[in-house]
Motif scaffolding. Structure first.
Motif, mmCIF file in Angstrom:
data_model
loop_
_atom_site.group_PDB
_atom_site.id
_atom_site.type_symbol
_atom_site.label_atom_id
_atom_site.label_comp_id
_atom_site.label_asym_id
_atom_site.label_seq_id
_atom_site.Cartn_x
_atom_site.Cartn_y
_atom_site.Cartn_z
ATOM 1 N N ALA A 16 79.336 51.369 59.619
ATOM 2 C CA ALA A 16 77.992 51.151 60.161
ATOM 3 C C ALA A 16 77.013 50.664 59.109
ATOM 4 O O ALA A 16 75.908 50.203 59.453
ATOM 5 N N ALA A 17 77.397 50.767 57.812
ATOM 6 C CA ALA A 17 76.515 50.394 56.692
ATOM 7 C C ALA A 17 75.204 51.171 56.762
ATOM 8 O O ALA A 17 74.113 50.611 56.622
ATOM 9 N N MET A 18 75.341 52.485 56.958
ATOM 10 C CA MET A 18 74.183 53.373 57.065
ATOM 11 C C MET A 18 74.388 54.559 56.141
ATOM 12 O O MET A 18 75.526 54.923 55.807
ATOM 13 N N PRO A 19 73.301 55.204 55.723
ATOM 14 C CA PRO A 19 73.438 56.405 54.891
ATOM 15 C C PRO A 19 74.233 57.491 55.626
ATOM 16 O O PRO A 19 74.113 57.649 56.843
ATOM 17 N N ALA A 20 75.038 58.224 54.877
ATOM 18 C CA ALA A 20 75.892 59.246 55.480
ATOM 19 C C ALA A 20 75.078 60.284 56.246
ATOM 20 O O ALA A 20 75.475 60.737 57.320
ATOM 21 N N ALA A 21 73.927 60.665 55.700
ATOM 22 C CA ALA A 21 73.112 61.692 56.369
ATOM 23 C C ALA A 21 72.622 61.189 57.730
ATOM 24 O O ALA A 21 72.623 61.930 58.724
ATOM 25 N N ASP A 22 72.195 59.919 57.782
ATOM 26 C CA ASP A 22 71.727 59.364 59.061
ATOM 27 C C ASP A 22 72.863 59.312 60.082
ATOM 28 O O ASP A 22 72.670 59.624 61.270
ATOM 29 N N VAL A 23 74.045 58.917 59.617
ATOM 30 C CA VAL A 23 75.178 58.836 60.527
ATOM 31 C C VAL A 23 75.553 60.215 61.049
ATOM 32 O O VAL A 23 75.865 60.394 62.235
ATOM 33 N N GLU A 24 75.529 61.214 60.171
ATOM 34 C CA GLU A 24 75.868 62.566 60.621
ATOM 35 C C GLU A 24 74.888 63.047 61.681
ATOM 36 O O GLU A 24 75.279 63.684 62.673
ATOM 37 N N GLN A 25 73.599 62.747 61.501
ATOM 38 C CA GLN A 25 72.622 63.116 62.530
ATOM 39 C C GLN A 25 72.877 62.356 63.834
ATOM 40 O O GLN A 25 72.796 62.919 64.931
ATOM 41 N N GLY A 26 73.189 61.071 63.705
ATOM 42 C CA GLY A 26 73.469 60.280 64.898
ATOM 43 C C GLY A 26 74.695 60.779 65.638
ATOM 44 O O GLY A 26 74.709 60.851 66.876
ATOM 45 N N LEU A 27 75.733 61.114 64.886
ATOM 46 C CA LEU A 27 76.950 61.634 65.522
ATOM 47 C C LEU A 27 76.668 62.971 66.199
ATOM 48 O O LEU A 27 77.195 63.249 67.290
ATOM 49 N N ALA A 28 75.842 63.795 65.562
ATOM 50 C CA ALA A 28 75.504 65.087 66.172
ATOM 51 C C ALA A 28 74.769 64.874 67.494
ATOM 52 O O ALA A 28 75.010 65.583 68.482
ATOM 53 N N GLU A 29 73.891 63.888 67.530
ATOM 54 C CA GLU A 29 73.164 63.599 68.768
ATOM 55 C C GLU A 29 74.133 63.135 69.856
ATOM 56 O O GLU A 29 74.050 63.581 71.015
ATOM 57 N N ALA A 30 75.067 62.243 69.511
ATOM 58 C CA ALA A 30 76.029 61.753 70.493
ATOM 59 C C ALA A 30 76.992 62.854 70.928
ATOM 60 O O ALA A 30 77.406 62.910 72.084
ATOM 61 N N LEU A 31 77.338 63.740 69.997
ATOM 62 C CA LEU A 31 78.209 64.866 70.356
ATOM 63 C C LEU A 31 77.513 65.792 71.337
ATOM 64 O O LEU A 31 78.080 66.229 72.336
ATOM 65 N N SER A 32 76.239 66.097 71.057
ATOM 66 C CA SER A 32 75.512 67.000 71.963
ATOM 67 C C SER A 32 75.287 66.357 73.323
ATOM 68 O O SER A 32 75.189 67.049 74.343
ATOM 69 N N GLY A 33 75.234 65.031 73.364
ATOM 70 C CA GLY A 33 75.066 64.340 74.636
ATOM 71 C C GLY A 33 76.353 64.142 75.398
ATOM 72 O O GLY A 33 76.337 63.582 76.497
ATOM 73 N N GLY A 34 77.467 64.566 74.829
ATOM 74 C CA GLY A 34 78.743 64.496 75.538
ATOM 75 C C GLY A 34 79.428 63.161 75.474
ATOM 76 O O GLY A 34 80.467 62.973 76.120
ATOM 77 N N LEU A 35 78.911 62.181 74.685
ATOM 78 C CA LEU A 35 79.586 60.898 74.571
ATOM 79 C C LEU A 35 80.799 60.993 73.656
ATOM 80 O O LEU A 35 81.782 60.278 73.845
ATOM 81 N N LEU A 36 80.718 61.866 72.661
ATOM 82 C CA LEU A 36 81.773 61.996 71.673
ATOM 83 C C LEU A 36 82.395 63.386 71.730
ATOM 84 O O LEU A 36 81.822 64.317 72.309
ATOM 85 N N ALA A 37 83.553 63.496 71.104
ATOM 86 C CA ALA A 37 84.214 64.788 70.930
ATOM 87 C C ALA A 37 84.688 64.866 69.487
ATOM 88 O O ALA A 37 84.885 63.843 68.817
ATOM 89 N N ARG A 55 69.073 55.073 75.251
ATOM 90 C CA ARG A 55 68.044 56.099 75.019
ATOM 91 C C ARG A 55 68.247 56.842 73.698
ATOM 92 O O ARG A 55 67.462 57.721 73.355
ATOM 93 N N LEU A 56 69.376 56.520 72.981
ATOM 94 C CA LEU A 56 69.642 57.212 71.726
ATOM 95 C C LEU A 56 68.803 56.632 70.597
ATOM 96 O O LEU A 56 68.368 55.478 70.635
ATOM 97 N N ARG A 57 68.628 57.435 69.543
ATOM 98 C CA ARG A 57 67.950 56.945 68.348
ATOM 99 C C ARG A 57 68.825 55.929 67.620
ATOM 100 O O ARG A 57 70.052 55.917 67.800
ATOM 101 N N PRO A 58 68.249 55.084 66.783
ATOM 102 C CA PRO A 58 69.021 54.014 66.126
ATOM 103 C C PRO A 58 70.238 54.520 65.355
ATOM 104 O O PRO A 58 71.276 53.868 65.346
ATOM 105 N N ALA A 59 70.130 55.682 64.704
ATOM 106 C CA ALA A 59 71.260 56.190 63.915
ATOM 107 C C ALA A 59 72.455 56.481 64.822
ATOM 108 O O ALA A 59 73.602 56.178 64.481
ATOM 109 N N ALA A 60 72.177 57.085 65.980
ATOM 110 C CA ALA A 60 73.266 57.395 66.909
ATOM 111 C C ALA A 60 73.849 56.113 67.483
ATOM 112 O O ALA A 60 75.078 55.977 67.605
ATOM 113 N N ALA A 61 73.007 55.147 67.836
ATOM 114 C CA ALA A 61 73.501 53.885 68.390
ATOM 115 C C ALA A 61 74.367 53.149 67.371
ATOM 116 O O ALA A 61 75.421 52.589 67.712
ATOM 117 N N GLY A 62 73.951 53.144 66.105
ATOM 118 C CA GLY A 62 74.736 52.480 65.068
ATOM 119 C C GLY A 62 76.078 53.148 64.851
ATOM 120 O O GLY A 62 77.098 52.477 64.662
#
Length: 953
Positions: free
Chosen positions: A322-343, A294-301
C-alpha cells in the motif's frame, strides 16, 4: 425518521455488530458430520457464491477432533501447480524433520525447496510427464499420511489446478487408508472438462447443497449480528426478499444499514427505517463498494493492497504494497476487521472474509492504480524466503513489467513441468509470447521448451504460429532466423499446415546442419514423413536417406539412436516399403535407462500403428500390447492412454466391440484431443452399426474437428472412409465421392497406393453407382497396380472387393459372387469380421436366393453388435420382424432394471423383483450402459436420472 431517534421520539441505540452465527444450517451440519463419520469417499459441498459453504465447513472443523489440512484455491487466471496444497502443508507443518518418509519423498524437493535439507535426495528425472506427476502425487500422499492428517479439505475446488484434482482422485482411490476428503465448489464455475465433474459424480460421494435461508433463518442470522435481540418480521422479510436468502448478501446488507445508521431499536426489537426511505443494493458487489466508500483512507488503501495480493497476508506486507506507514495500515485493518470485511487468522495475517468482497474491491480500482499495486506486490514478494514464481509472474504481468514477468513465468513453467503439469507450463509460456513479454531472438528458445502436446486444441498453437512467423520475418541473425524458422515449421506440422510446414522446414535445414546437426536430423525425419502434402513418395524417401547419412555422423545418446531407428522403421512402413519390417526386427535390444525405455515404447506404438495400415493385425496387437505394457510399467501414462486409443481402433477392426463403448465414454473425459477424437469416431462407428446414421455423421465430423487432421495415411482413422461408407449406405454416391476426393487426389500425387486400401472399394462403388464405370475401372487398376506384390493383407482384401464390384456392374452375378466370397475370406483372415459379413451379404445378393443366405448372416451380425445391419437384412430377407427397436431410448424393461439399480440393489435382488435371471439383468444393464455411454453402473444411474429416464431415488 431520523437515524438518531426511534419512531416514538426516544433516543435510538446504535447496535454493536457481531460476526453472524451459523443460521438455518442444523440439518446440513448434521448430514455433514454423519457423512464423515461414515467414512464417505468424498464429501462435496456445492453451491453458489455467498451461500455459506465455507462457513458451514469451518463450523464443522471446529467440532471435529481430527487434524485438518485446508487448501484454499485462489481465483488466479493461471493456477500454479499444486499451489493450494503446498501452501496448506506449509501452514500445517513448520518442517518435515523426523517424519517417517521414504526415498520417494525426495520428489517433493521442487515443491518445498526450503525443506531440501530435511527431505531425501531427489530421485532420477523421468522422461514422461504423467509418470513424474504420478510419482509426485504418491510422495505428497506419503507426506500427508506422515503428518497425521485426518481431513483433507480443498476450498473453492472450481479454481483448483488439474494436478491438485488428480491428487484428490489419487487420495480417494486409497480412502480407506488415508484422510477423509472434503471439498467446496461452485457448480456453475466448474470448467467443462474439469476432473472435478468426474470426481463428484463417482459412487461414494456425499453431496451437500446448502439452500438459501428462509425468512425465519434470515431473521435468526440478523439477530445474531445484533446481540441476539429479536428483529421485526417485516424487517427480516424485507431483507429476505432483497437478498433471496443468500447469507452473504444478508450480512452485507445488515452491515451497510449499520454504516448508514439505518437501524433503530424500539421496544426490544430491531427495526429499519420506512421502506420508502431505504434503498438496499440487491447485489453483493454494490453493497461492498458502498461500505468501503465510507471507510477512512487508511482502511481503503489497506483493502486495495489486500485485494491485489489475494489470500491472507501479514500487516507488514500489506503496508509495503500500500506504500503507507505501518501504523496507519494497522489502524485501517482494525477498522475493516471491526466492520466485518476482513478476518484474522491465528498467525495474525488478515484477508477478506469472502472472495466476492475481494473481487469487488479489486475491480473497482483504476487500471493505473492496479498496475502500481501489482508492481509493489511483486517487488515485495521477490524478497520472501520462499518464492512462488507463478504468483510473481501474475503480478509483474499485471504491472506491465515484461522483463520480470518473463523471468518468473519461465521459472513457474519449469516448476510445473517438474511437477508433471505440462498444461500449466504451456499456458504460462503462451501468455508470455502472445503478451509480447518475449520478442525477437528470445522467442524460439521459449517455444522450444513448450510442451506443445499439452495445448488445449489448435487455437493456442495457431496463436504461436502467428508469433513465430512475425519473429522469423523480423531482424535476426542467421542463427536466430534458423532457430525461429525451425520452431515455426514444427508448429505448423502440429496444426496440420503440412505444405507450409514442409517449406519452412526445408528453409531451416541448411542452417540446422551447420549449427545443430541432431536437430537437423529431426527436421529431415519430419520431411520424410509422408503426411499431408502432395509431394511424391520419392521426395520423402530421399529425406529419409539423407537423415540416415547425417545421423551416422552424429554422436548421440543410446536413446537418440533408438528413437531414430524406430522412427525410420515406422516411416518406411508408412511409405509402403516392406524393408520397414526388417528395420523393425533389427531394433537394438536391451537398454533400460528411462530414456531408452520411453523411446522403445514409443517406437513399438508407432510401428504397431503402421502395421495396422498394412493389415498385419496380429503384429500390430503384439507391438501395441508391448508398448502399453512398457508404458504402464514405467508410468508413461500419456503414452499408455494414446496406445489405448490405437488399440480401440484395432478392436473395432477385428470385431472386439464389447468393451469399446465404456472405453469411449471414459476417453471423452480426457484432456487429450487425440483421445477424444478417437472416442468420438469409435462411438460414431458403433452408432452406425446399430443403424443410427445421423449420430455417426455427427460424431465423425466432431472427431475431425477435435484431434489433429487425419488423412489416408491414418488408415481407418481417416474420416473420409467412414463418411463415404455412410453415404453409400444411404445411397448417396455423390456424397461418397465428395468425401473421398481429397484423399484420392493425395494418394495419386504421392503414389502411395497402400493408403487407398480403406477407400478404394468405397470410391469404386460410388463411381459405379454414379454411372462412371470407366473411371471406376481406372481407379481399381491404379490401386491394383500400386499394391501388387506388396504383401499387405488389407490391400489384397480391398483389391478382391473392387474386382467383385466391377464384375457385378458388368452384369456377371456368378463370378461376382465368387469374388465377394474371396473378399469375405480375405477380410476374415485378417480378421475383420464386419467387413467379411458385408462382403458375404453382397455375395448372397448376387446369387439372388430365397433369402436364406441373408438370414444366415443375422446371428453373426447380432453377436458382433451390428444390430442395425441385422435389422436391415431381416427386412430385406422377409424374415420375422424383430422386437420393437428403441434406438438410444431405454426399453421398458431396461427402465425397470435401471430404476432398481439406482435404488442400490444388486443384480440378484433386481432379478428377484422382476422375475428374471441375474444374467438377463446384467445384459439389460450392459445395454443401458451402452445407450447412456456410462462407464459404470453408478454412472448409469446418475445419467438415467440426469436425462429424465427415471426419477431421482
Amino acid at each position: 425518521m431520523s437515524a438518531a431517534n426511534s419512531a416514538g421520539g426516544g433516543p435510538a441505540r446504535r447496535p454493536d455488530l457481531a460476526v453472524p452465527r451459523l443460521a438455518g444450517r442444523a440439518r446440513d451440519l448434521s448430514l455433514f458430520g454423519q457423512a464423515l463419520d461414515g467414512r464417505s469417499g468424498l464429501v462435496a459441498v456445492a453451491g453458489e457464491a455467498g451461500i455459506g459453504k465455507t462457513r458451514l465447513l469451518h463450523e464443522l472443523l471446529a467440532r471435529r477432533p481430527e487434524s485438518a489440512l485446508v487448501a484454499v484455491c485462489p481465483p488466479f487466471r493461471e493456477p500454479y501447480t499444486l499451489g493450494p496444497v503446498v501452501d496448506a502443508v506449509r501452514r500445517l507443518a513448520g518442517s518435515v524433520a523426523g517424519l517417517p518418509l521414504t526415498g520417494l519423498a525426495g520428489a517433493l524437493r521442487p515443491l518445498f525447496p526450503e525443506w531440501a535439507g530435511q527431505l531425501p535426495p531427489a530421485p532420477e528425472p523421468l522422461a514422461d510427464d504423467s509418470a513424474a506427476r504420478h510419482r509426485l502425487l504418491r510422495a505428497l500422499a506419503e507426506l500427508v499420511d506422515a503428518l497425521g492428517v485426518g481431513l483433507f479439505v480443498v476450498e473453492d475446488a472450481h479454481w483448483a489446478d488439474e494436478t491438485t484434482l488428480e491428487l484428490l482422485l489419487f487420495l480417494r482411490s486409497r480412502w480407506e487408508h488415508g484422510p477423509r476428503l472434503v471439498l467446496t465448489y461452485r457448480p456453475e464455475d466448474v470448467p467443462a472438462r474439469s476432473l472435478l465433474r468426474r470426481m463428484v459424480a463417482q459412487a461414494g460421494t456425499t453431496r451437500l447443497e446448502p439452500a438459501p435461508l428462509d425468512p425465519a433463518a434470515t431473521a435468526d442470522l440478523i439477530s445474531s449480528m445484533l446481540g441476539g435481540e429479536p428483529v421485526s418480521a417485516e424487517f427480516a422479510e424485507f431483507l429476505h426478499a432483497r437478498t433471496d436468502g443468500l447469507p452473504l448478501a444478508v450480512e452485507e446488507c445488515v452491515r451497510l444499514l449499520y454504516d448508514r445508521a439505518d437501524l433503530v431499536h424500539e421496544d426490544g426489537t430491531w427495526l429499519r427505517r420506512e421502506v420508502a426511505e431505504l434503498d438496499v443494493p440487491p447485489g453483493i458487489r454494490e453493497a461492498v463498494l458502498e461500505r468501503t466508500s465510507r471507510l477512512r483512507p487508511a482502511a481503503a488503501g489497506a483493502l486495495a493492497a489486500l485485494a491485489v495480493l489475494e489470500g491472507e497476508r501479514s500487516p507488514g506486507l500489506v503496508a509495503e504494497v500500500a506504500a503507507m506507514p505501518a501504523a496507519d495500515v494497522e489502524q485501517g485493518l482494525a477498522e475493516a476487521l471491526s466492520g466485518g470485511l476482513l478476518a484474522e487468522d491465528r498467525d495474525g495475517r488478515v484477508g477478506f472474509r469472502h472472495v466476492l468482497a475481494a473481487r469487488s474491491v479489486y475491480h473497482a480500482l483504476g487500471a493505473l492504480e492496479r498496475g502500481r499495486l501489482h508492481h509493489r506486490a511483486g517487488l515485495a514478494l521477490e524478497r520472501e524466503p520462499v518464492l512462488r514464481s507463478a504468483e510473481l509472474a501474475r503480478h509483474f504481468k499485471e504491472a506491465a513489467d515484461p522483463g520480470r514477468w518473463a523471468v518468473h513465468a519461465r521459472r513457474a513453467a519449469d516448476d510445473a513441468i517438474a511437477s508433471g503439469d505440462p498444461r500449466t507450463a504451456f499456458g504460462l509460456l503462451l501468455d508470455l509470447l502472445v503478451g509480447g513479454a518475449v520478442r525477437g531472438a528470445a522467442v524460439a528458445p521459449v517455444v522450444q521448451r513448450m510442451p506443445l502436446y499439452a495445448a488445449p486444441g489448435d487455437g493456442p498453437l495457431r496463436e504461436l504460429v502467428a508469433v513465430l512467423r512475425a519473429t522469423a520475418e523480423g531482424e535476426l541473425t542467421r542463427e536466430e532466423r534458423t532457430a525461429a524458422t525451425w520452431q515455426l515449421a514444427r508448429l505448423m506440422f502440429h496444426v496440420g499446415d503440412s505444405e507450409a510446414a514442409a517449406a519452412a522446414m526445408e528453409q531451416a535445414v541448411p542452417g540446422l546442419v551447420q549449427d545443430r546437426p541432431v536437430a537437423a536430423v529431426h527436421a529431415m525425419m519430419m520431411l520424410a514423413r509422408p503426411l499431408g502434402t502432395p509431394r511424391p513418395a520419392a521426395q520423402h524417401r530421399a529425406w529419409l536417406e539423407r537423415a540416415g547419412r547425417l545421423f551416422a555422423t552424429c554422436s548421440g545418446a543410446p536413446q537418440e539412436r533408438l528413437s531414430f531407428l524406430a522412427e525410420r522403421a515406422a516411416t518406411l512402413l508408412v511409405l509402403g516399403d516392406p524393408a520397414g519390417w526388417d528395420a523393425a526386427r533389427d531394433l537394438p535390444a536391451g537398454g533400460d535407462s528411462p530414456g531408452e525405455v520411453f523411446q522403445r515404447a514409443r517406437g513399438y506404438a508407432n510401428i504397431g500403428e503402421a502395421a495396422m495400415l498394412w493389415g498385419r493385425y496380429d503384429d500390430a496387437r503384439h507391438l501395441l500390447d508391448a508398448a502399453a505394457a512398457l508404458a504402464e510399467e514405467h508410468r508413461h501414462l500419456r503414452l499408455r492412454d494414446l496406445v489405448a486409443g490405437t488399440l480401440a481402433h484395432l478392436d473395432w477392426l477385428t470385431g472386439r466391440w464389447a468393451g469399446l463403448e465404456p472405453w469411449a465414454a471414459a476417453a471423452l473425459e480426457s484432456d487429450e484431443p487425440v483421445l477424444r477424437a478417437d472416442a468420438l469416431q469409435i462411438g460414431g462407428l458403433l452408432a452406425a452399426a446399430r443403424g443410427d446414421h445421423a449420430r455417426m455423421r455427427e460424431q465423425t465430423r466432431a472427431a475431425a474437428a477435435t484431434g489433429r487432421p487425419r488423412g489416408p495415411a491414418d488408415g481407418f482413422r481417416d474420416p473420409s472412409a467412414a463418411l463415404a461408407r455412410l453415404a453409400l449406405a444411404d445411397d448417396r454416391p455423390a456424397d461418397a465421392l465428395a468425401a473421398t476426393d481429397a484423399a484420392w487426389r493425395l494418394i495419386e500425387a504421392k503414389g502411395l497406393w497402400l493408403w487407398a486400401a480403406e477407400i478404394a472399394p468405397l470410391r469404386v462403388d460410388a463411381l459405379l453407382r454414379a454411372g462412371r464405370a470407366a473411371e471406376a475401372a481406372a481407379a481399381a487398376e491404379s490401386f491394383g497396380a500400386g499394391t501388387r506384390g506388396l504383401g499387405a493383407p488389407t490391400a489384397t482384401a480391398a483389391g478382391l472387393l473392387t474386382a467383385a464390384l466391377l464384375t457385378r456392374d458388368r452384369g456377371e452375378p456368378a463370378p461376382a459372387a465368387a469374388l465377394f466370397d474371396e473378399a469375405a475370406a480375405a477380410w476374415q483372415a485378417l480378421p475383420r469380421p464386419y467387413d467379411a459379413l458385408l462382403a458375404r451379404e453382397a455375395a448372397a445378393d448376387c446369387r439372388n436366393t430365397d433369402g436364406s443366405a441373408l438370414r444366415a448372416l443375422l446371428p453373426d451380425l447380432t453377436a458382433l453388435g451390428a444390430t442395425g445391419d441385422a435389422d436391415r437384412i431381416r427386412r430385406r430377407a422377409g424374415g420375422r420382424p424383430g422386437r420393437p427397436g428403441y434406438g438410444d431410448r431405454l426399453s421398458p424393461r431396461e427402465l425397470d432394471v435401471v430404476r432398481l439399480l439406482a435404488q442400490g440393489r444388486t443384480s440378484a435382488q433386481i432379478a428377484r423383483v422382476l422375475g428374471l435371471s441375474p444374467r438377463t439383468v446384467d445384459k439389460h444393464v450392459q445395454t443401458a450402459m451402452r445407450k447412456r455411454a456410462a462407464p459404470s453402473r453408478t454412472a448409469l444411474a446418475i445419467a438415467a436420472v440426469a436425462s429424465g429416464d427415471i426419477p431421482a431415488p
